[in-house]
Write an enzyme that holds these catalytic residues in place. Structure first.
Site, PDB file in Angstrom:
ATOM      1  N   TYR A  17     -20.757  17.621 -13.105  1.00 27.28           N
ATOM      2  CA  TYR A  17     -21.379  16.372 -13.775  1.00 27.28           C
ATOM      3  C   TYR A  17     -20.179  15.223 -13.959  1.00 27.28           C
ATOM      4  CZ  TYR A  17     -23.688  13.151 -17.293  1.00 27.28           C
ATOM      5  OH  TYR A  17     -24.021  12.270 -17.794  1.00 27.28           O
ATOM      6  N   ASP A 144     -24.244  26.487 -19.079  1.00 28.55           N
ATOM      7  CA  ASP A 144     -25.145  25.133 -19.355  1.00 28.55           C
ATOM      8  C   ASP A 144     -26.495  25.291 -18.611  1.00 28.55           C
ATOM      9  OD1 ASP A 144     -26.607  23.118 -19.768  1.00 28.55           O
ATOM     10  OD2 ASP A 144     -24.840  21.638 -19.529  1.00 28.55           O
ATOM     11  N   ILE A 146     -29.372  23.912 -19.100  1.00 31.09           N
ATOM     12  CA  ILE A 146     -30.341  22.933 -19.420  1.00 31.09           C
ATOM     13  C   ILE A 146     -31.389  22.512 -18.432  1.00 31.09           C
ATOM     14  CG2 ILE A 146     -28.914  20.877 -18.234  1.00 31.09           C
ATOM     15  CD1 ILE A 146     -29.604  19.443 -20.921  1.00 31.09           C
ATOM     16  N   LYS A 190     -34.524  18.063 -20.413  1.00 30.65           N
ATOM     17  CA  LYS A 190     -34.642  17.927 -19.084  1.00 30.65           C
ATOM     18  C   LYS A 190     -36.091  18.694 -18.869  1.00 30.65           C
ATOM     19  CE  LYS A 190     -30.611  16.073 -18.497  1.00 30.65           C
ATOM     20  NZ  LYS A 190     -30.627  14.642 -18.341  1.00 30.65           N
TER      21      LYS A 190
END
Length: 326
Positions: A17, A144, A146, A190
């Site tokens: 990211y 992570d 998500i 998300k």
């Protein structure tokens, strides 16, 4: 997060990211655009506040969020397109050695599964390798997850907790500490499309991590009304099952439509993906020069002439120029 202090470091596979600060400045009275990379956020803010008659776009991303609170450093684990940007043991070992040369104490590995920006899930074999690595080094693994509910095609999503649970059940966790070194973070932003609710979770068996997270949560409490709504929503198993199925069906349809449209343009190809809300696109064939300067030149054309907001691969710490997150 209770795992690192100043002088410590985390290893993060690339691309990840977007994580540096950059400023793009355009004069209101001149259509020409100046690209000003800003290595630190203070200079970026100075540019924003100082130049009158200029529009400055400041991008703050992951590196800043991680470093400000802890003083920890990020050491990239360089992955390449040769194997679809999958992380390897050799790349992890190389990053670990580079951290040691910088006299940094490596405290853990951070991954995003499914990956942002790749849009791919981590195969079980890769997760097994990552768990082996952190167990051998005596460090932590933070996953992570998500985007876990967005997987729309095989091989599907596998949580790192499944790998850890299998080892604990098989009594292969030699020192009994593996479950305390692997942590998962998640959010409703998300999978359920609820970013405005600001609700997330940390799943950890480490008392220190749980204690630190509990203290920090005092500064971002979830209202009782939001908790009641989410409890009702998530408690409806039939609704959540149908929602996730329909959501992934629509994501796949839109991903296929985007990939097919891009494939029709000469000089563009997409990494095969099976999750997430984006495509990792190779636009090297459209660049005038095969360099990061050429990448930024193409990025400016896409943003200012086409009007499409995409992320250049260099902002994701990709070492190969020409990749973009769309």
């Amino acid at each position: 997060m209770g795992l690192a202090d100043h002088g410590d470091a985390f290893l993060i596979p690339t691309p990840y990211y977007p994580g540096y600060v950059c400023v793009c400045v355009r004069c209101f009275f001149n259509s020409r655009c100046k690209w000003r990379p800003a290595a630190d956020w203070r200079r970026a803010m100075h540019v924003t506040a100082t130049y009158l008659g200029l529009l400055a776009l400041v991008v703050y991303r992951f590196d800043r969020d991680l470093k400000w609170r802890t003083g920890a450093e990020i050491v990239p684990v360089h992955c390449t397109s040769g194997n679809g940007f999958r992380v390897t043991r050799a790349a992890l070992d190389d990053a670990y050695r580079r951290a040691q040369k910088q006299r940094l104490r490596v405290k853990g590995v951070l991954i995003t599964n499914p990956s942002n920006p790749l849009g791919t899930t981590s195969p079980r074999a890769d997760l097994e390798m990552l768990v082996d690595f952190v167990a051998a080094k005596g460090i932590h693994l933070v996953s992570d997850e998500i985007y876990s509910g967005t997987a729309f095609a095989e091989p599907g999503f596998v949580s790192v907790l499944e790998v850890v649970a299998a080892r604990v059940n098989a009594a292969t966790d030699a020192d009994g500490l593996l479950s305390e070194r692997v942590h998962v973070v998640y959010s409703l932003s998300k999978d359920l499309g609820l970013p405005g609710f600001r609700v997330g979770a940390i799943y950890s068996s480490n008392a220190g991590v749980v204690s630190a997270a509990t203290k920090m949560s005092s500064f971002g409490l979830v209202s009782s009304q939001t908790q009641h709504l989410l409890a009702s929503l998530l408690g409806d198993r039939d609704f959540t099952r149908r929602y996730v199925a329909e959501n992934t069906r629509r994501i796949k349809g839109r991903r296929d439509q985007l990939a097919e449209g891009l494939a029709a343009i000469r000089g563009i190809e997409c990494l095969e993906s099976n999750a997430g809300l984006f495509c990792w696109v190779n636009m090297r064939g459209l660049m005038r020069t095969p360099s990061f300067e050429g990448e930024m030149e193409l990025w400016k054309k896409v943003v200012f002439e086409v009007g499409l907001n995409v992320s250049p691969g260099s902002s994701c710490h990709c070492r190969e120029p020409g990749w973009f997150r769309v």
